[in-house]
Each structure stands twice: as structure tokens, then as C-alpha cells.
Design a protein around this motif. Structure first.
Motif, short mmCIF file in Angstrom:
data_model
loop_
_atom_site.label_atom_id
_atom_site.label_comp_id
_atom_site.label_asym_id
_atom_site.label_seq_id
_atom_site.Cartn_x
_atom_site.Cartn_y
_atom_site.Cartn_z
N UNK A 51 -10.93 -14.24 -0.84
CA UNK A 51 -10.12 -13.48 -1.80
C UNK A 51 -9.91 -12.05 -1.31
N UNK A 52 -10.98 -11.45 -0.79
CA UNK A 52 -10.88 -10.07 -0.28
C UNK A 52 -9.94 -10.03 0.92
N UNK A 53 -10.07 -11.02 1.83
CA UNK A 53 -9.21 -11.06 3.00
C UNK A 53 -7.73 -11.19 2.60
N UNK A 54 -7.46 -12.01 1.60
CA UNK A 54 -6.08 -12.18 1.13
C UNK A 54 -5.52 -10.86 0.61
N UNK A 55 -6.33 -10.13 -0.15
CA UNK A 55 -5.88 -8.82 -0.65
C UNK A 55 -5.66 -7.84 0.50
N UNK A 56 -6.57 -7.85 1.49
CA UNK A 56 -6.44 -6.94 2.63
C UNK A 56 -5.18 -7.25 3.43
N UNK A 57 -4.88 -8.53 3.62
CA UNK A 57 -3.68 -8.89 4.37
C UNK A 57 -2.42 -8.54 3.59
N UNK A 58 -2.48 -8.63 2.26
CA UNK A 58 -1.35 -8.19 1.44
C UNK A 58 -1.12 -6.69 1.62
N UNK A 59 -2.23 -5.93 1.67
CA UNK A 59 -2.11 -4.49 1.88
C UNK A 59 -1.52 -4.19 3.26
N UNK A 60 -1.96 -4.94 4.27
CA UNK A 60 -1.45 -4.71 5.63
C UNK A 60 0.04 -5.02 5.72
N UNK A 61 0.47 -6.11 5.06
CA UNK A 61 1.91 -6.43 5.06
C UNK A 61 2.71 -5.33 4.36
N UNK A 62 2.16 -4.82 3.27
CA UNK A 62 2.86 -3.75 2.54
C UNK A 62 2.95 -2.49 3.40
N UNK A 63 1.90 -2.20 4.16
CA UNK A 63 1.95 -1.05 5.08
C UNK A 63 3.10 -1.19 6.07
N UNK A 64 3.24 -2.40 6.64
CA UNK A 64 4.29 -2.60 7.63
C UNK A 64 5.68 -2.40 7.02
N UNK A 65 5.84 -2.82 5.78
CA UNK A 65 7.13 -2.61 5.12
C UNK A 65 7.37 -1.12 4.89
N UNK A 66 6.34 -0.43 4.38
CA UNK A 66 6.48 1.00 4.09
C UNK A 66 6.78 1.78 5.37
N UNK A 67 6.18 1.38 6.48
CA UNK A 67 6.38 2.10 7.74
C UNK A 67 7.82 2.05 8.24
N UNK A 68 8.62 1.15 7.68
CA UNK A 68 10.03 1.09 8.09
C UNK A 68 10.86 2.17 7.40
N UNK A 69 10.26 2.89 6.44
CA UNK A 69 10.96 3.97 5.73
C UNK A 69 10.29 5.30 6.09
N UNK A 70 10.90 6.10 6.93
CA UNK A 70 10.28 7.36 7.37
C UNK A 70 9.92 8.30 6.22
#
Length: 611
Positions: free
Chosen positions: A222-241
């Protein structure tokens, strides 16, 4: 008809003297391979067998009939124009081939050796509905009788806790466990083992018991799933300077999650639980208003809400000693349910015996009793099993991912050494509600791959001959994200990917498999005024897309020509047919779209009408 087999398909067809497990992806031609292998063993192998020396097991009568037809046609094609006496003989024997469901096989074994079991040879087989009704009646009688017993205080407590004070409400617990036990070879040993694991989990530290480790691993996932969700969200946010501060904020959340993931099971449960429960993410940084800022802020809040739900509603709200005492408190429940199942099984067995009937589980267990040497562990073939081994040179199983322990053992006892051929796809296991155990497939796959010397060989059939490449790539992408060893018992690795192999004509206006559309319908709140319900809204979108395509889009014929799309080219797949199929069909008919719904519902679905 000449088929251009792939090298892997040919290997599955021609290999002999070896146990084989064919892991066949959807659309890879596994049924055709199985039929071709049977024809090869009978007609073309260096040491050909009689068709009556094949044992082919399928999981439905329809599949068995289809397999008989295919094998018969293949043999007839080989024999056509040939004066080979062996081939001519196989045409005559084809109708006697042992191609059936495992239950039909068990029934024939029992009728042939009824005197060894003390079974009435004129026994009648209960159909599934009749057996279900009998079980429901017997379990209700048992529960009412136990509830009327003033001394059965633990049972009354069980009914209060799990049945809201209504005896019938715990019937599902009894019937569910009884069904599970019916798929096992040694029911009593399984029950003893499960109870012992509860005692172990109550007595030992969390990371030293099997149940405790399962709890830790589930929490880690469960923790890993939440962490991977956070990592995916980071990658999306990084596309917006302009949203850099949001990226830093989410990285801080991910860092906490990764720390929890690394330390769970290693450090003290109580210390980690205290850290998790105390965790409160910082306030989202203030940024200038923009469309992307609003969207990302909503996603960050959603991630935080998921973490809050995990923290507040999860196991970390409890100290380790509370978890262990909770397990200890379930032991009496286990004893009560076990007692109920034992009494129910006795009543059910007596009722069947008095009526001169057997059910499908009886066919498996009685056949196994005949084939297994009494007391052998692991199961060894009996005298009767060795007779069948002399009869059957090859044992072949279709849909192997759907066998249970009893069925798998029964089939193993019927076959000679290095004579087993099993084909299936663990990703398509759909009969777990009937106690199918896909771990049998997985365990055999791993053993054949890793053990030296290998007890058998794995052949992976990945090439898909049904679908276009863009569709398969989309499916691969979805499965790679969702199908993990923890969530689905099998990881979607390179050996599981669907590989496109069908060829399609290209041309102006032809559908080439892309784009693949995803329409997201916002679910309506329960109390909102609505013109259409959620299912109807889905159906209306389908109507709109069908109207857009018919007469405009083109489809390729097998000969390479093309034609305008027609209604018969469209299929609608639903998660459940019983509830939705006619609902969808009604909407399509109102829109003037001809439709056939492959469903059984309403009046004709009733058990009484079916009988």
C-alpha cells in the motif's frame, strides 16, 4: 486448411518425451495447437499412438465437443486419400476418444469401479442448481438448530458479531469454507494448519509469524502504491516550469513514503506506526492562478486524501500487541465455523447418500480415492491409476490455469512419466469463485524454468493473431501498470506481453487500430436529478460512436479488399451481462440500431424455469 505455424507453436505440437507447460496468451491459437498436437501424436509422430490412448481434459462440455470435432477433422484430413491402415483405424476410433470435462472423466472412473467405493452404480448426478438449493436448505436447518441450543453461547456470539443477530446471515461463511475445503485433498490438515498459523501470529512478534509477515507485506505494498502515485505526479508537474514549488512539495511527500517503505518490517512496528500516524504534510505552496495550477492542486489534494485514508483507516492505528490480540480473538471464531462446516458436511453427505446422488465435488474426490494409493504423501498412483496409465500414453489439459488441487493431483496420477501437456494463460483465470487455483500454474511454470534437472519445459506463446498492434500496445501498457505479482499473483513481464502477429490491409479510410478512445463519464451523485442513469449514459455514448462509424469507416476483408463498416462489425463488451446487457440493448434498439444481447436474464433465468 494449411496453417502457417510459428516455431513456438510447432515446438508445442511436436515435442514428445517431455512434460510441457504452454503459457498461451490471448489470441495465440492455443486451441488449434492442442488439436494439432493430438493429430500429430496419432498420425505423424515417429511412434504414433491410437486416438484412444489420448486423454484430453477441457473445462466445459462445449469446449470438449469443439475439441472432438477439431481432432476428428484433423485425423480425417490426414487419412483422406491414404491407404495407411493405421490412419484408417484412427478414423473409426475417433468417436471413442477420451475427450471430456474433468467431471465427466471422474464420473466414468467411478461408474467403472463403483464396487471399490461402495457407491450405488445407479447414482444420479446433482446439477449445480439442485445441489445449491439442497445446501441452502441444510445450512439453514443447521443454523436454526444450533441457535435454538441454549448452551451454544459461542455460536450465539458468532451470530451477533457476523450475522447481526440473524442465524441465516452466517450461512455464507459456512458454505464458502465448505466450497474451499472441497477443492483440497486433505481438508482436516488444511484446517489444522490454518488454526496453527493463527496461534503462531498471536504468540510471536509480527515479523516472525507467517500472518504477521503477510500483514507487513500488504502494508508495504500500500505504501509503495502511494509512493509511486507521488512519483508519477512529480513527473507530470515537472512538465510545467511554473509549478516547480509543487514539485518540491510532492517530492517531500514521496520521501516520507519511501522511508516508510524501506523501514517497515525492519524497524519497530510501534515506532513506525507512531511516525505514520503523526505525519501531516505541509500546506501546499501558494502560486499564481492558472489552469494547470488548479488541476495539479486538485491532484495533490487527492494524493493527500489517499494518504489520510491509509493512515486513519489502516493497521497503523494499532500497536503490535493490539494486532496480535486481535488475531488471538479470532481463534474461537475459527473453531466455531470449523465445527459448523463439519456438521454441515455430515448432513450434506447423508442427504446425498439417502437420495442416491453425488455432486460435482464428489466426482473429483471419489475418483481421487480410487487413483491414489491410500496414505501416500505425496500422492502415489494406486493399482487402478496404473491401469489407466497403461491405457493413456498422453494426458493433455486445456485451460490449466483453472484447475484446483484435487483436479491437478487426479490428472497427475492418470499420466505416465513425462507425458503431461498443459496449456493455459494464468492471466485469464476466471473461476476462482469455483475454487480454481492459478498458483498451480504459476508453481509449475517456476519449477520448469528453474529446477535442474527440469521436470518439464515451458513454451511461451505470445503472438496474438486476433488484434491490431495499436490495440495490443495499449493493453500491454495497462497490464504492465496494474498486473504485479502482489496484485495478480503474476508479474506482467516480457514473457507475458501480447505480441501482434496478424496482418491487416492498409488503405485510405481503413481503421488501422488507432486512435483508441477513452471516454470518461463523471458518475452522478445518488440524490441528483437525472434524465438518464449511469448505464444509460454509457449506452448513449456507444450509440453516438456507432452512428459516427457506420457507413463511413472501412474494414478490411480477409482477401485484402475493403468495405464500409456494418453493424455486425461492432461488439460491446460489458463487465456483467446479467444486469447490463438488456439495458444496453434497449437503448440501442430505441436508437434504431439492430442488436443481439448474449445474456440470460428475467423470467427465463429463474432456476425453476430453467429446470
Amino acid at each position: 486448411m494449411n496453417i502457417r505455424w510459428t516455431p513456438d507453436q510447432l515446438k508445442a505440437i511436436h515435442t514428445t518425451g517431455q512434460n510441457l507447460l504452454v503459457s498461451a496468451a490471448a489470441g495465440s491459437g492455443k486451441t488449434a495447437v492442442l488439436a494439432a498436437r493430438c493429430a500429430y501424436l496419432v498420425c505423424d509422430a515417429p511412434d504414433p499412438c491410437d486416438v484412444t490412448e489420448l486423454l484430453v481434459v477441457t473445462f466445459t462440455n462445449a469446449a470438449a465437443d469443439e475439441m472432438k470435432k477439431r481432432i476428428g477433422q484433423a485425423i480425417a484430413q490426414k487419412a483422406a486419400g491414404s491407404d495407411d491402415p493405421h490412419l484408417q483405424r484412427q478414423m473409426l476410433l475417433a468417436g471413442a476418444a477420451q475427450i471430456s470435462t474433468i467431471h465427466s472423466l471422474g464420473q466414468s472412473i467411478i461408474r467403472r469401479h463403483f464396487h471399490e467405493l461402495g457407491v450405488d452404480p445407479a447414482f444420479r448426478l446433482l446439477d449445480q442448481d439442485e445441489a445449491r438449493l439442497l445446501r441452502a436448505e441444510l445450512v439453514d436447518d443447521l443454523l436454526e438448530s444450533r441457535f435454538d441450543d441454549e448452551t451454544a453461547t459461542d455460536f450465539r456470539k458468532l451470530v451477533d458479531l457476523y450475522g447481526n443477530g440473524i442465524p441465516h446471515a452466517v450461512a455464507g461463511l459456512v458454505l464458502g469454507l465448505h466450497a474451499k475445503l472441497s477443492s483440497l485433498i486433505d481438508r482436516d490438515a488444511w484446517l489444522r494448519d490454518r488454526r496453527a498459523k493463527l496461534v503462531e501470529a498471536a504468540d510471536k512478534p509480527l515479523n516472525q509469524s507467517e500472518i504477521g509477515l503477510a500483514v507487513i507485506n500488504a502494508a508495504r505494498e500500500q505504501i509503495r502504491t502511494l509512493a509511486e502515485s507521488a512519483a508519477r505526479l512529480e513527473r507530470i508537474i515537472d512538465t510545467y516550469p511554473t509549478l516547480g514549488a509543487y514539485g518540491v512539495h510532492v517530492r517531500g511527500i514521496e520521501s516520507h513514503l519511501r522511508t516508510w517503505e524501506e523501514t517497515i518490517g525492519v524497524s519497530s512496528w510501534n515506532a513506525l506506526a507512531a511516525d505514520i500516524v503523526a505525519f501531516k504534510p505541509e500546506t501546499i505552496p501558494r502560486l499564481k492562478a492558472s489552469p494547470e495550477k488548479e488541476a495539479m492542486q486538485a491532484k495533490i489534494n487527492d494524493l493527500k486524501d489517499r494518504i489520510k485514508t491509509f493512515v486513519g483507516g489502516g493497521l497503523f492505528a494499532f500497536a503490535e500487541n493490539q494486532l496480535r490480540e486481535g488475531v488471538r480473538g479470532t481463534i474461537w471464531v475459527t473453531d466455531q465455523i470449523t465445527s459448523l462446516v463439519t456438521d454441515f458436511d455430515s448432513a450434506y453427505t447423508s442427504a446425498k447418500r439417502d437420495a442416491g446422488t453425488l455432486d460435482f465435488n464428489d466426482l473429483e474426490h471419489l475418483a481421487l480415492r480410487l487413483l491414489q494409493e491410500p496414505g501416500s504423501d505425496p500422492p502415489a498412483p494406486s493399482r487402478i491409476a496404473r491401469e489407466y496409465q497403461r491405457q493413456f500414453r498422453y494426458v493433455m489439459v486445456d485451460e490449466y490455469q483453472d484447475v484446483n488441487q484435487v483436479q491437478d493431483t487426479l490428472l497427475a496420477l492418470l499420466g505416465r512419466e513425462r507425458s503431461h501437456f498443459a496449456v493455459g494463460d494464468v492471466k485469464q483465470s476466471i473461476y476462482r469463485f469455483r475454487q480454481a487455483d492459478p498458483r498451480r500454474f504459476i508453481d509449475r511454470y517456476v519449477r520448469y524454468k528453474k529446477e535442474k534437472p527440469a521436470p518439464g519445459e515451458v513454451i511461451d506463446l505470445q503472438k496474438n493473431f486476433r488484434s491490431r498492434a495499436p490495440l495490443l500496445e495499449a493493453l500491454n501498457g495497462v497490464f504492465e501498470s496494474l498486473m504485479t505479482k502482489e496484485s495478480a499473483e503474476v508479474a506482467y513481464s516480457a514473457s507475458q506481453r501480447l505480441v501482434p502477429s496478424a496482418t491487416y490491409a492498409d488503405g485510405d479510410g481503413l481503421f488501422i487500430g488507432t486512435p483508441i478512445e477513452l471516454h470518461v463519464i463523471e458518475k452522478q451523485s445518488p440524490g441528483a436529478a437525472r434524465e438518464f442513469d449511469n448505464d444509460e449514459r454509457e449506452a448513449i455514448i456507444a450509440v453516438t460512436r456507432i452512428r459516427d462509424l457506420i457507413g463511413r469507416a472501412k474494414v478490411a476483408n480477409r482477401d485484402g479488399s475493403n468495405r464500409p463498416m456494418e453493424y455486425r462489425d461492432v461488439v460491446i463488451l460489458l463487465r456483467t451481462m446479467r444486469i447490463k446487457a438488456e439495458h444496453f440493448a434497449t437503448i440501442l434498439r430505441r436508437a434504431g440500431i439492430p442488436v443481439h444481447a448474449d445474456s440470460s436474464s428475467g423470467y427465463f433465468a429463474a432456476t425453476e424455469i430453467g429446470d
